[in-house]
Enzyme design. Structure first.
Site, PDB file in Angstrom:
ATOM      1  N   CYS A  88       4.858  -4.375   7.545  1.00 22.97           N
ATOM      2  CA  CYS A  88       5.106  -4.365   6.101  1.00 22.97           C
ATOM      3  C   CYS A  88       5.971  -3.172   5.714  1.00 22.97           C
ATOM      4  O   CYS A  88       5.705  -2.034   6.120  1.00 22.97           O
ATOM      5  CB  CYS A  88       3.778  -4.318   5.345  1.00 22.97           C
ATOM      6  N   GLU A 264     -16.011  12.308 -15.525  1.00 25.33           N
ATOM      7  CA  GLU A 264     -15.882  11.210 -14.557  1.00 25.33           C
ATOM      8  C   GLU A 264     -17.262  10.806 -14.083  1.00 25.33           C
ATOM      9  O   GLU A 264     -18.096  11.660 -13.772  1.00 25.33           O
ATOM     10  CB  GLU A 264     -15.017  11.662 -13.364  1.00 25.33           C
ATOM     11  N   ASN A 314      -7.704   7.630 -19.103  1.00 25.35           N
ATOM     12  CA  ASN A 314      -7.082   6.861 -18.020  1.00 25.35           C
ATOM     13  C   ASN A 314      -8.119   5.866 -17.499  1.00 25.35           C
ATOM     14  O   ASN A 314      -8.624   6.004 -16.390  1.00 25.35           O
ATOM     15  CB  ASN A 314      -6.613   7.806 -16.912  1.00 25.35           C
ATOM     16  N   CYS A 341      -3.002   0.952 -16.698  1.00 29.85           N
ATOM     17  CA  CYS A 341      -2.408   0.083 -15.678  1.00 29.85           C
ATOM     18  C   CYS A 341      -2.387  -1.365 -16.136  1.00 29.85           C
ATOM     19  O   CYS A 341      -2.097  -2.264 -15.333  1.00 29.85           O
ATOM     20  CB  CYS A 341      -3.157   0.221 -14.355  1.00 29.85           C
TER      21      CYS A 341
END
Length: 382
Positions: A88, A264, A314, A341
Site C-alpha cells: 500500500c 479527557e 475536539n 472530523c
C-alpha cells in the site's frame, strides 16, 4: 496517485483514487463549505491545507489473514478471507518497510492467523504507529493469551532488524469475541517504554497504546499550528481543551501566565499528556494541567467563576451532542475553537449554538484519496 490494488478491485477504501489531487482537494473543500454554509460565510474560509498524495499515513491497522506459513496483511474480503496489501502506497517510508517485512516476520514467529469463516486461529490484527523520529509502536491483537511466547519472539525479531524502525513500544491486546471489533479491553505491555514520542513541530506528544493521534503527522502539525495562532491572537488568560486526548491542543496553546486545563476521559491518554507537559519549559508548563474526566461532566460541574475565556473542543465523529453544545451556547464563554472530523455533526452542533458566529474556518486534508476531512472553526460571541 495510482494504486494497483484499487485498479484490480482488491481494495476500494480510497474512494477518490486516480482523481487528480488538486481536483480532490477542491471538491472536498466545496463539499465541506456546502455542509456548513448555514453557519460559515464564504469570507471566513482560509485556503485548505493540502497533504502529500501518498506516503502520509503514520499508522497501519492490519487485519491478518491467510495461513501460518503465508500470512496476509491488509483487509478481509466479503467472505472473510485475507487480502494482502503489504505494498500500500499510503504509509510513511519507515512504516512501509515494516508492513512489507511483516508477513515473513509473522511466518517465522509461527503465529496462526485467525480465520473468520471457521473461527479458528489466534492472530487477528497488528496495529502499528510510526513516529517522525523513526520509532515504532506495535500492538498485536490475539484471540487468547496462549501465544505470548511467539509474540515476544516476534518483538525480538523486529528489534534485531537494523533496516526497520526502532521498536520502542510493544503490547499484546486480547480480543476473544468473534466480532468486527479491532481490539479488546485487556492489554499487556511487553516493553519497558510505555509511550511513543511523536514530534509535532516543536512539541513532543506521548502516545500510549490506546491513545488517539491523527493519522497524518504533517497535516496534524498544520492543524495544531493554526489553532495555536488563533488562540495567540485572542490572548485568553484561561483555556479549556475538552476531549484533549494526549494534550495536542492544550500543549500547543500553553503559554507563560496562561491557565490551560485539558480534559479527557481516558486515563491512559491523560498520563501521556502529563508526559508531554513535563517536556515543556517550566514557565509554560506552570499553568497547564490535565484532568481525567468526561468533558460534558467537567463543563457542567464548573461554577461560573471558573469558566475560561476560550474553549477548544475536539470531539469524536458524533460531535458534542445536544447537552454540551447548548451548555456552551449559554455559558457566556467568549470564544470556542471547534476541531471536527465530520462537518455534518459540526453543522448540527453549530445550529445549537446561535450565540456564536464563525469568524475563521479552515479545512485540513488529513486523509487524501478519500472524502474524509478535518475542519477547524473559530467561534466568537455575537
Amino acid at each position: 496517485m495510482r494504486c494497483d490494488y484499487f485498479d484490480a478491485g482488491a481494495c476500494q477504501s480510497c474512494t477518490l483514487m486516480g482523481q487528480p489531487y488538486a481536483a480532490q482537494l477542491a471538491e472536498k473543500q466545496a463539499s465541506v463549505a456546502a455542509t456548513l454554509s448555514a453557519h460559515v460565510a464564504g469570507q471566513a474560509w482560509a485556503e485548505a491545507v493540502p497533504s502529500r498524495e501518498s506516503h502520509f499515513r503514520n499508522k497501519a491497522k492490519l487485519v491478518i489473514g491467510g495461513s501460518k506459513a503465508a500470512p496476509t496483511v491488509g483487509i478481509l474480503d466479503a467472505a472473510g478471507h485475507g487480502i494482502d496489501l503489504r505494498g500500500c502506497g499510503l504509509y510513511e517510508p519507515g512504516l512501509a518497510t515494516v508492513v512489507e517485512s511483516l508477513p515473513a516476520l509473522l511466518a517465522d514467529a509461527g503465529l496462526t492467523p485467525y480465520d473468520v469463516p471457521t473461527r479458528q486461529g489466534e492472530l487477528k490484527h497488528v496495529l502499528l504507529t510510526h513516529s517522525p523520529d523513526g520509532e515504532l509502536m506495535a500492538r498485536v491483537v490475539l484471540r487468547s493469551p496462549g501465544q505470548r511466547r511467539r509474540v515476544t519472539g516476534l518483538v525480538d525479531a523486529v528489534r534485531a532488524r537494523a533496516d526497520l524502525p526502532r521498536l520502542r513500544v510493544a503490547s499484546i491486546n486480547l480480543q476473544p469475541a468473534h466480532a468486527a471489533v479491532l481490539e479488546g479491553p485487556e492489554e499487556e505491555l511487553l516493553t519497558d517504554e510505555a509511550t511513543l514520542p511523536m514530534r509535532v513541530g516543536e512539541v513532543i506528544l506521548h502516545l500510549g497504546t490506546r491513545s488517539f493521534f491523527q493519522t497524518n503527522t504533517a497535516v496534524a502539525t498544520a492543524l495544531y499550528g493554526q489553532v495555536a495562532a488563533w488562540v495567540a491572537d485572542l490572548a485568553p488568560s484561561a483555556v479549556w481543551d475538552l476531549y484533549c486526548g494526549v494534550g495536542g491542543f492544550a500543549v500547543h496553546v500553553a503559554a507563560p501566565g496562561r491557565a490551560v486545563t485539558g480534559v479527557e476521559v481516558s486515563a491512559e491518554a491523560v498520563r501521556g499528556a502529563r508526559c508531554s507537559r513535563a517536556d515543556l519549559g517550566a514557565d509554560t508548563a506552570a499553568g497547564l494541567r490535565f484532568v481525567a474526566a468526561d468533558a460534558t461532566d467537567h463543563a457542567l460541574a464548573a461554577p461560573p467563576q471558573d469558566r475560561p475565556d476560550l474553549v477548544v473542543v475536539n470531539p469524536p465523529r458524533r460531535g458534542l451532542g445536544e447537552t454540551l453544545s447548548r451548555w456552551l451556547d449559554s455559558s457566556g464563554i467568549p470564544h470556542v475553537v471547534y476541531s471536527s472530523c465530520a462537518s455534518a455533526t459540526l453543522a448540527e452542533d453549530l445550529a445549537r449554538m446561535p450565540a456564536y458566529r464563525v469568524r475563521r474556518a479552515r479545512m485540513f486534508d488529513m486523509f487524501p484519496q478519500t472524502r474524509h476531512h478535518e475542519v477547524a472553526v473559530l467561534l466568537s460571541r455575537r
